[in-house]
Design a protein around this motif. Structure first.
Motif, mmCIF file in Angstrom:
data_model
loop_
_atom_site.group_PDB
_atom_site.id
_atom_site.type_symbol
_atom_site.label_atom_id
_atom_site.label_comp_id
_atom_site.label_asym_id
_atom_site.label_seq_id
_atom_site.Cartn_x
_atom_site.Cartn_y
_atom_site.Cartn_z
ATOM 1 N N MET A 32 0.966 -1.269 0.034
ATOM 2 C CA MET A 32 -0.056 -0.007 -0.003
ATOM 3 C C MET A 32 0.851 1.328 -0.261
ATOM 4 S SD MET A 32 -3.326 -0.893 2.562
ATOM 5 C CE MET A 32 -4.231 0.234 1.880
ATOM 6 N N TYR A 33 0.375 2.270 -0.693
ATOM 7 C CA TYR A 33 1.288 3.505 -1.049
ATOM 8 C C TYR A 33 0.605 4.812 -0.620
ATOM 9 C CZ TYR A 33 2.933 -0.015 -4.077
ATOM 10 O OH TYR A 33 3.649 -1.113 -4.851
ATOM 11 N N TRP A 34 1.198 5.692 -0.204
ATOM 12 C CA TRP A 34 0.716 7.109 -0.121
ATOM 13 C C TRP A 34 1.312 7.958 -1.115
ATOM 14 C CZ3 TRP A 34 -3.989 8.448 1.903
ATOM 15 C CH2 TRP A 34 -4.352 7.977 2.759
ATOM 16 N N TYR A 35 0.558 8.879 -1.904
ATOM 17 C CA TYR A 35 1.096 9.846 -2.989
ATOM 18 C C TYR A 35 0.575 11.125 -2.349
ATOM 19 C CZ TYR A 35 2.389 6.069 -6.071
ATOM 20 O OH TYR A 35 3.238 5.087 -6.798
ATOM 21 N N LEU A 90 -3.520 10.827 -2.288
ATOM 22 C CA LEU A 90 -3.872 9.368 -2.947
ATOM 23 C C LEU A 90 -3.408 8.303 -2.250
ATOM 24 C CD1 LEU A 90 -3.420 10.717 -6.568
ATOM 25 C CD2 LEU A 90 -5.623 10.267 -5.582
ATOM 26 N N CYS A 91 -4.139 7.305 -2.092
ATOM 27 C CA CYS A 91 -3.787 6.065 -1.648
ATOM 28 C C CYS A 91 -3.822 4.948 -2.611
ATOM 29 C CB CYS A 91 -4.566 5.567 -0.346
ATOM 30 S SG CYS A 91 -4.311 3.945 0.432
ATOM 31 N N ALA A 92 -2.978 4.230 -2.761
ATOM 32 C CA ALA A 92 -2.726 3.154 -3.740
ATOM 33 C C ALA A 92 -2.454 1.773 -3.424
ATOM 34 C CB ALA A 92 -1.966 3.322 -4.706
ATOM 35 N N GLU A 103 0.564 -3.905 -11.261
ATOM 36 C CA GLU A 103 -0.213 -2.595 -11.160
ATOM 37 C C GLU A 103 -0.721 -1.957 -10.013
ATOM 38 O OE1 GLU A 103 -1.349 -5.345 -12.795
ATOM 39 O OE2 GLU A 103 -3.326 -5.197 -13.168
ATOM 40 N N GLN A 104 -0.790 -0.612 -9.705
ATOM 41 C CA GLN A 104 -1.191 0.053 -8.675
ATOM 42 C C GLN A 104 -2.709 0.365 -8.941
ATOM 43 O OE1 GLN A 104 1.430 2.888 -6.860
ATOM 44 N NE2 GLN A 104 3.183 1.657 -7.264
ATOM 45 N N PHE A 105 -3.464 0.418 -7.782
ATOM 46 C CA PHE A 105 -4.874 0.780 -8.063
ATOM 47 C C PHE A 105 -4.900 1.933 -6.933
ATOM 48 C CE2 PHE A 105 -6.799 -2.564 -10.729
ATOM 49 C CZ PHE A 105 -5.981 -3.596 -10.476
ATOM 50 N N PHE A 106 -5.534 2.914 -7.434
ATOM 51 C CA PHE A 106 -5.746 4.260 -6.662
ATOM 52 C C PHE A 106 -7.054 4.389 -6.113
ATOM 53 C CE2 PHE A 106 -1.542 6.551 -7.303
ATOM 54 C CZ PHE A 106 -0.751 5.720 -8.363
ATOM 55 N N GLY A 107 -6.982 4.946 -4.875
ATOM 56 C CA GLY A 107 -8.363 5.659 -4.425
ATOM 57 C C GLY A 107 -8.764 6.963 -5.220
ATOM 58 N N PRO A 108 -9.808 7.373 -4.540
ATOM 59 C CA PRO A 108 -10.157 8.668 -5.011
ATOM 60 C C PRO A 108 -9.526 9.810 -4.642
ATOM 61 C CG PRO A 108 -12.014 7.821 -3.506
ATOM 62 C CD PRO A 108 -10.779 6.852 -3.691
ATOM 63 N N GLY A 109 -9.029 9.721 -3.546
ATOM 64 C CA GLY A 109 -8.260 10.888 -2.828
ATOM 65 C C GLY A 109 -8.871 11.545 -1.777
#
Lengths: 115, 111
Positions: A32-35, A90-92, A103-109
């Motif tokens: 999981m990622y934070w952007y 954004l979280c992914a 591949e990374q799937f992103f949230g709506p932010g």
């Protein structure tokens, strides 16, 4: 279910406030990622969690504190932010970290405004 | 390190026009290539992907072919709609490297 959810959708906070952003995925992903995304720019990576452990910290100031309570949840705790921290966060998630095909799937932010 | 260069635009087209957004990359090894789309006020959605040379990714009428000889992954659509108005990001993922984005191309489609 190929969805990453984020709450809240919008957040306004003062520079002395403490708040948290939340992210959840139910795809069984282990990374999981934070952007952070500023207007008219691509997302910038902040943190990577792999198997619930912090794997990458892109030299983010300590006023941002990530937490991964379990494999489905990722939080970002905010404290003493500055106005320049206003951005879309954004979280992914991805199946794993380090695989070229993951591949990374992103949230709506979360749209954050710091006053 | 890895990098992605895409035409920055903005691109303005009339409905039913043909769309091309150029994307070239620099990478070692065998990266995967992606196009993400961001509609106004929203997060990023994965539009299409290709994981090896000569692969063609396609979705919602959009296509892109992984060309290793020209290190390119251009996005095309034969007939755009007003609803395609968004920002499009080309991205590259190589092994243990982080996901690398191009600067984004804003597309506006007028009726």
């Amino acid at each position: 279910d190929t969805e990453v959810t984020q709450t809240p959708k919008h957040l306004v906070m003062g520079m002395t406030n403490k708040k948290s952003l939340k992210c959840e995925q139910h795809m069984g992903h282990r990374a999981m990622y934070w952007y952070k995304q500023k207007a008219k720019k691509p997302p910038e990576l902040m943190f990577v969690y792999s198997y619930e452990k912090l794997s990458i910290n892109e030299s983010v100031p300590s006023r941002f504190s990530p937490e991964c309570p379990n494999s489905s949840l990722l939080n970002l705790h905010l404290h003493a932010l500055q106005p320049e921290d206003s951005a879309l966060y954004l979280c992914a998630s991805s199946r794993s970290h380090g695989g070229a095909r993951d591949e990374q799937f992103f949230g709506p932010g979360t749209r954050l405004t710091v006053l | 390190g890895n990098s992605v260069t895409q035409m920055e635009g903005p691109v303005t087209l009339s409905e039913e026009a043909f769309l091309t957004i150029n994307c070239t990359y620099t990478a070692t090894g065998y990266p995967s290539l992606f196009w993400y789309v961001q509609y106004p006020g929203e997060g990023l959605q994965l539009l299409l992907k290709a994981t090896k040379a000569d692969d063609k990714g396609s979705n919602k009428g959009f296509e892109a072919t992984y060309r290793k000889e020209t290190t390119s992954f251009h996005l095309e659509k034969g007939s755009v709609q007003v609803s395609d108005s968004a920002v499009y990001f080309c991205a590259l993922q190589g092994g243990s490297e982080k996901l690398v984005f191009g600067k984004g191309t804003k597309l506006t489609v007028n009726p």
